[in-house]
Design a protein around this motif. Sequence first.
Motif, PDB file in Angstrom:
ATOM      1  N   VAL A  25     -17.946 103.609 -19.093  1.00 11.26           N
ATOM      2  CA  VAL A  25     -17.019 103.674 -17.952  1.00 11.26           C
ATOM      3  C   VAL A  25     -17.682 103.242 -16.648  1.00 11.26           C
ATOM      4  O   VAL A  25     -17.182 103.539 -15.567  1.00 11.26           O
ATOM      5  CB  VAL A  25     -16.408 105.095 -17.817  1.00 11.26           C
ATOM      6  CG1 VAL A  25     -15.593 105.429 -19.056  1.00 11.26           C
ATOM      7  CG2 VAL A  25     -17.474 106.168 -17.581  1.00 11.26           C
ATOM      8  N   THR A  28     -17.767  96.895 -14.313  1.00 11.91           N
ATOM      9  CA  THR A  28     -17.946  95.778 -15.242  1.00 11.91           C
ATOM     10  C   THR A  28     -19.221  94.996 -14.972  1.00 11.91           C
ATOM     11  O   THR A  28     -19.900  94.565 -15.913  1.00 11.91           O
ATOM     12  CB  THR A  28     -16.722  94.845 -15.176  1.00 11.91           C
ATOM     13  OG1 THR A  28     -15.567  95.620 -15.503  1.00 11.91           O
ATOM     14  CG2 THR A  28     -16.838  93.706 -16.165  1.00 11.91           C
ATOM     15  N   ASN A  45     -15.693  98.592 -22.648  1.00  9.79           N
ATOM     16  CA  ASN A  45     -15.918  98.872 -21.225  1.00  9.79           C
ATOM     17  C   ASN A  45     -14.578  99.071 -20.518  1.00  9.79           C
ATOM     18  O   ASN A  45     -13.693  98.215 -20.577  1.00  9.79           O
ATOM     19  CB  ASN A  45     -16.695  97.716 -20.588  1.00  9.79           C
ATOM     20  CG  ASN A  45     -16.894  97.879 -19.086  1.00  9.79           C
ATOM     21  OD1 ASN A  45     -16.691  96.941 -18.319  1.00  9.79           O
ATOM     22  ND2 ASN A  45     -17.287  99.060 -18.645  1.00  9.79           N
ATOM     23  N   GLU A  46     -14.413 100.219 -19.890  1.00  6.30           N
ATOM     24  CA  GLU A  46     -13.237 100.498 -19.049  1.00  6.30           C
ATOM     25  C   GLU A  46     -13.736 101.259 -17.826  1.00  6.30           C
ATOM     26  O   GLU A  46     -14.098 102.434 -17.919  1.00  6.30           O
ATOM     27  CB  GLU A  46     -12.209 101.334 -19.815  1.00  6.30           C
ATOM     28  CG  GLU A  46     -10.869 101.450 -19.114  1.00  6.30           C
ATOM     29  CD  GLU A  46     -10.132 100.117 -19.007  1.00  6.30           C
ATOM     30  OE1 GLU A  46      -9.814  99.718 -17.856  1.00  6.30           O
ATOM     31  OE2 GLU A  46      -9.888  99.480 -20.049  1.00  6.30           O
ATOM     32  N   ASN A  50     -10.482 102.961 -13.176  1.00 11.10           N
ATOM     33  CA  ASN A  50      -9.213 102.637 -13.859  1.00 11.10           C
ATOM     34  C   ASN A  50      -8.642 103.855 -14.579  1.00 11.10           C
ATOM     35  O   ASN A  50      -7.484 103.821 -15.033  1.00 11.10           O
ATOM     36  CB  ASN A  50      -9.408 101.522 -14.894  1.00 11.10           C
ATOM     37  CG  ASN A  50      -9.692 100.179 -14.247  1.00 11.10           C
ATOM     38  OD1 ASN A  50      -9.568 100.026 -13.035  1.00 11.10           O
ATOM     39  ND2 ASN A  50     -10.104  99.211 -15.054  1.00 11.10           N
ATOM     40  N   LEU A  51      -9.454 104.899 -14.705  1.00 14.29           N
ATOM     41  CA  LEU A  51      -9.037 106.073 -15.477  1.00 14.29           C
ATOM     42  C   LEU A  51      -8.766 107.287 -14.597  1.00 14.29           C
ATOM     43  O   LEU A  51      -8.475 108.371 -15.099  1.00 14.29           O
ATOM     44  CB  LEU A  51     -10.135 106.425 -16.504  1.00 14.29           C
ATOM     45  CG  LEU A  51     -10.536 105.295 -17.461  1.00 14.29           C
ATOM     46  CD1 LEU A  51     -11.749 105.698 -18.285  1.00 14.29           C
ATOM     47  CD2 LEU A  51      -9.368 104.921 -18.369  1.00 14.29           C
ATOM     48  N   PRO A  57      -5.191 103.443 -19.958  1.00 16.41           N
ATOM     49  CA  PRO A  57      -5.805 102.131 -20.203  1.00 16.41           C
ATOM     50  C   PRO A  57      -6.666 102.066 -21.471  1.00 16.41           C
ATOM     51  O   PRO A  57      -6.865 100.985 -22.026  1.00 16.41           O
ATOM     52  CB  PRO A  57      -6.661 101.896 -18.946  1.00 16.41           C
ATOM     53  CG  PRO A  57      -5.983 102.692 -17.882  1.00 16.41           C
ATOM     54  CD  PRO A  57      -5.472 103.918 -18.570  1.00 16.41           C
ATOM     55  N   VAL A  58      -7.191 103.202 -21.935  1.00 16.42           N
ATOM     56  CA  VAL A  58      -8.004 103.161 -23.156  1.00 16.42           C
ATOM     57  C   VAL A  58      -7.315 103.824 -24.345  1.00 16.42           C
ATOM     58  O   VAL A  58      -7.689 103.589 -25.492  1.00 16.42           O
ATOM     59  CB  VAL A  58      -9.389 103.844 -22.966  1.00 16.42           C
ATOM     60  CG1 VAL A  58     -10.247 103.045 -22.016  1.00 16.42           C
ATOM     61  CG2 VAL A  58      -9.254 105.287 -22.517  1.00 16.42           C
ATOM     62  N   LYS A  61      -6.278 101.745 -27.252  1.00 15.08           N
ATOM     63  CA  LYS A  61      -7.341 101.036 -27.978  1.00 15.08           C
ATOM     64  C   LYS A  61      -8.075 101.965 -28.945  1.00 15.08           C
ATOM     65  O   LYS A  61      -8.877 101.502 -29.752  1.00 15.08           O
ATOM     66  CB  LYS A  61      -8.374 100.480 -26.991  1.00 15.08           C
ATOM     67  CG  LYS A  61      -7.832  99.511 -25.951  1.00 15.08           C
ATOM     68  CD  LYS A  61      -8.960  99.126 -24.992  1.00 15.08           C
ATOM     69  CE  LYS A  61      -8.417  98.364 -23.784  1.00 15.08           C
ATOM     70  NZ  LYS A  61      -9.451  98.159 -22.753  1.00 15.08           N
TER      71      LYS A  61
END
Length: 376
Positions: A25, A28, A45-46, A50-51, A57-58, A61
């Motif tokens: 996390v 990037t 990678n997130e 963003n969380l 967002p994850v 996935k």
Amino acid sequence: MSQSITTKELAKRVVNREQTLILDVRNTDEFDDWKIEGDSVEVINEPYFNLLDGIDPVAEKLNKDQEIIVVCAKGGSSKMVTEMMEEEGFTNVYDLEGGMKAWSEHLEPMKIADLNDGGSLYQFVRLGKGCLSYMVVSGNEAAVIDPNRMTDIYERFAEEKGVAIKHTVDTHLHADHISGGRLLAEKAGGTYHLPPKDAGDVTFDYAPLEEGHDVTIGNTTIKVQPLYSPGHTIGSTSLIIDDQYLLTGDILFVKSIGRPDLAGKAEDWVGDLRETLYSRYKELSDDLVVLPAHYSFVEELSDDGSVKARLGDLYQRNEGLQVDDEQAFRTMVTENLPPQPNEYENIRQTNMGNMNPEDEKQREMEIGPNRCAVHG
């Protein structure tokens, strides 16, 4: 209460090639520069920001019952993300204690061999940085070669083995990580060895590591032979242990060769590098086992997690040893240099004794991958 995993536990998985899923996390750009890698490691990678509003967002996935290890820079953000995921029904999620900072400092000891006279040779693999250091144990004595700055790890290991550290050795003046050689020798009451041609600007006393000056540990003699082997630095010196093991420092790796530019001397030193690799090492036995001071690629790890290769095999398959034309070699070396290590000049100055940064600053200076190799 979130679950966590230690760097030691994660290192065992990487070495044993266990399937491991990591959610990193960090931002990037940090992730792209440096990440946890392994043969059976998958990394998503997130970035944490963003969380902040939720794990959507994850979530799509990932499966809620699969094991996931969450990683951040220092362990704070990953703990929060882990707790958020648990609240959303993820049942098998862990945060990595201490984050990438702790991962960078973990050393995994591996036994390389029993020596002929009853001694042993160990390799310490720094998985998060690609650094390799060594301990020769013989009788009740030990020598540590190319030690990292986390000296307590070597001290504990020597204590477990019931031996005293009598010698520490740096094969050259390091530029990508801070050496623990001098500190470890001071703490243990041992002798610190450094090649004199790399020691012109040092501010401390040292024992010269020179051809013909063998170092004896217990019953084992380390031959410093032929093996003045310049190219990565002007003083780079290789070690032969037990007539079987060739410690090449940062001159020769399993999949690449050393870079000659970390003191700003690429054009000057590339000739020395070629002379060492194509002449001096060629005179040695093909059966010597090469033990380098770094590795760059996960594929360089053997099945047991160590990094080693037979010298004769490297002359068959290492691309850096296959360039017969001298000008083509010069071009390959000078045009395939990766970015220089973060703060490499400050690291060199620290290793010369001209700077003495606080512990936290030393950690920051080392963050990122090792970049000691030429990648053709």
